[in-house]
Design a protein around this motif. Structure first.
Motif, PDB file in Angstrom:
ATOM      1  N   GLU A   1       0.824  -1.213   0.000  1.00  0.00           N
ATOM      2  CA  GLU A   1       0.000   0.000   0.000  1.00  0.00           C
ATOM      3  C   GLU A   1       0.855   1.259   0.000  1.00  0.00           C
ATOM      4  OE1 GLU A   1      -2.651  -3.228   1.454  1.00  0.00           O
ATOM      5  OE2 GLU A   1      -0.609  -2.598   1.927  1.00  0.00           O
TER       6      GLU A   1
ATOM      7  N   ASP B   1      -5.481  -3.018   0.954  1.00  0.00           N
ATOM      8  CA  ASP B   1      -6.271  -2.683   2.138  1.00  0.00           C
ATOM      9  C   ASP B   1      -6.595  -1.190   2.071  1.00  0.00           C
ATOM     10  OD1 ASP B   1      -7.217  -1.940   4.624  1.00  0.00           O
ATOM     11  OD2 ASP B   1      -5.611  -2.891   5.763  1.00  0.00           O
ATOM     12  N   PRO B   2      -7.858  -0.795   1.897  1.00  0.00           N
ATOM     13  CA  PRO B   2      -8.174   0.624   1.723  1.00  0.00           C
ATOM     14  C   PRO B   2      -7.814   1.488   2.923  1.00  0.00           C
ATOM     15  CG  PRO B   2     -10.184  -0.681   1.963  1.00  0.00           C
ATOM     16  CD  PRO B   2      -9.062  -1.645   1.800  1.00  0.00           C
ATOM     17  N   ASN B   3      -7.933   0.955   4.145  1.00  0.00           N
ATOM     18  CA  ASN B   3      -7.596   1.749   5.325  1.00  0.00           C
ATOM     19  C   ASN B   3      -6.095   2.020   5.400  1.00  0.00           C
ATOM     20  OD1 ASN B   3     -10.267   1.890   6.236  1.00  0.00           O
ATOM     21  ND2 ASN B   3     -10.085  -0.037   7.352  1.00  0.00           N
TER      22      ASN B   3
ATOM     23  N   GLU C   1      -5.153   4.617   2.675  1.00  0.00           N
ATOM     24  CA  GLU C   1      -5.475   6.006   3.001  1.00  0.00           C
ATOM     25  C   GLU C   1      -4.534   6.561   4.064  1.00  0.00           C
ATOM     26  OE1 GLU C   1      -7.113   9.738   3.077  1.00  0.00           O
ATOM     27  OE2 GLU C   1      -7.133   8.157   1.572  1.00  0.00           O
TER      28      GLU C   1
END
Length: 325
Positions: free
Chosen positions: A254, A277-279, A282
């Motif tokens: 990420e 993993d989007p969290n 970000e």
């Protein structure tokens, strides 16, 4: 500091040993854009060219800064890292300029040197701007290379040379390292900009909120570290070749994709990203925004030749950091 760059006479022995006594150096060009090492194009009298990397103090524009001790992205420069990372990319079948000679013994110059293939001066960034259709195939090929890297797994994070020596620190999670790194960048930048100083508590809370949404992980992928289209050269045959590879490390993919999304913009989807993993994505995206305030402001305080560009980059990211809160 007074910077002294290479002159043609400095390379007489190198040229003779590497190319033979019947060939001469006809021209030496110091290429722009590097901030940690010197990059030179050597043109021989038969018009052949090669690239020389020089890791010397006088070629490094970055001033010392406080760093998180176990941050694997700190001090990502040097011939040892270059050699280890070149070997890893070659093993993963990732195109990078071919290594012709590595000198860490001072045979030719009182600094580490690497002689590499000259794949040309066309960056993927320039090709994307000038001829998007011609950039499509190199982008897709680069995406395939990135998938090979990001699916090359390791149970430890850190610089490859440190892992090989058994010296990679693993006491903390990657997300805790990035939180400390982000807050360190905030502290340094707030000392230089009143807007960040005024918003410091709110930014700190936002960083901690993003960190709190990230779940633990114990497997890592091979990443470049700061791959933008300016760090990819396109060969005359259309192959993308990664450069500035010293920051290669095992880490959360990420981190790479947060950078890729920012640097490739609308072309990002052509890179065939792996599942993310989007969290974590970000959180890392915002941490990089803070890094791109502190770093440019620090280097702008030196004699770096493109100071205005660094200040503009910092200003753009200050706006992004404040907009998020």
């Amino acid at each position: 500091m007074t910077r002294v760059f290479l002159q043609p006479d400095d390379l007489r022995d190198l040229v003779m040993d590497q190319f033979g006594t019947d060939r001469r150096l006809a021209a030496l060009e110091r290429l722009t854009g590097g901030s940690k090492k010197g990059v030179y194009r050597l043109r021989l009298d038969d018009q052949a060219t090669v690239i020389l990397y020089v890791w010397a103090a006088g070629e490094n524009y970055w001033p010392p800064a406080r760093a998180v001790p176990d941050d694997p992205f700190t001090d990502a420069s040097g011939a040892e890292l270059f050699a280890a990372n070149y070997a890893a990319l070659t093993a993963a079948d990732v195109r990078t300029p071919r290594l012709l000679m590595l000198d860490r013994d001072g045979r030719y110059h009182p600094a580490d040197l690497a002689l590499v293939e000259d794949v040309g001066g066309v960056t993927l960034e320039a090709l994307m701007a000038q001829d998007p259709a011609a950039a499509a195939t190199p982008l897709s090929t680069l995406g395939d290379a990135l998938r090979r890297m990001h699916t090359t797994r390791g149970s430890q994070y850190g610089k490859l040379a440190a892992i090989a020596r058994g010296e990679a620190l693993q006491a903390r999670s990657t997300e805790d390292i990035i939180q400390d790194r982000a807050l360190g960048h905030l502290d340094a930048a707030a000392a230089r900009d009143v807007r960040l100083a005024d918003a410091r508590e709110r930014i700190t809370d936002h960083v901690r909120h993003l960190r709190g949404a990230v779940t633990a992980r114990e497997e890592y992928g091979l990443i470049h570290g700061e791959l933008g289209p300016d760090h990819v050269l396109v060969t005359p045959s259309g192959e993308p070749a990664m450069v500035d590879i010293e920051g290669l490390t095992f880490f959360d993919v990420e981190w790479e994709h947060a950078w890729l999304r920012m640097r490739f913009g609308d072309a990002y989807s052509a890179l065939h990203p792996v599942e993310l993993d989007p969290n974590r994505l970000e959180f890392y995206r915002y941490a990089q925004v803070l890094s791109l305030i502190d770093g440019p402001l620090r280097i702008a305080d030196t004699d770096f030749p493109d100071r205005r560009w660094m200040l503009d980059l910092a200003e753009w990211n200050i706006a992004k950091a404040l907009a998020a809160i």
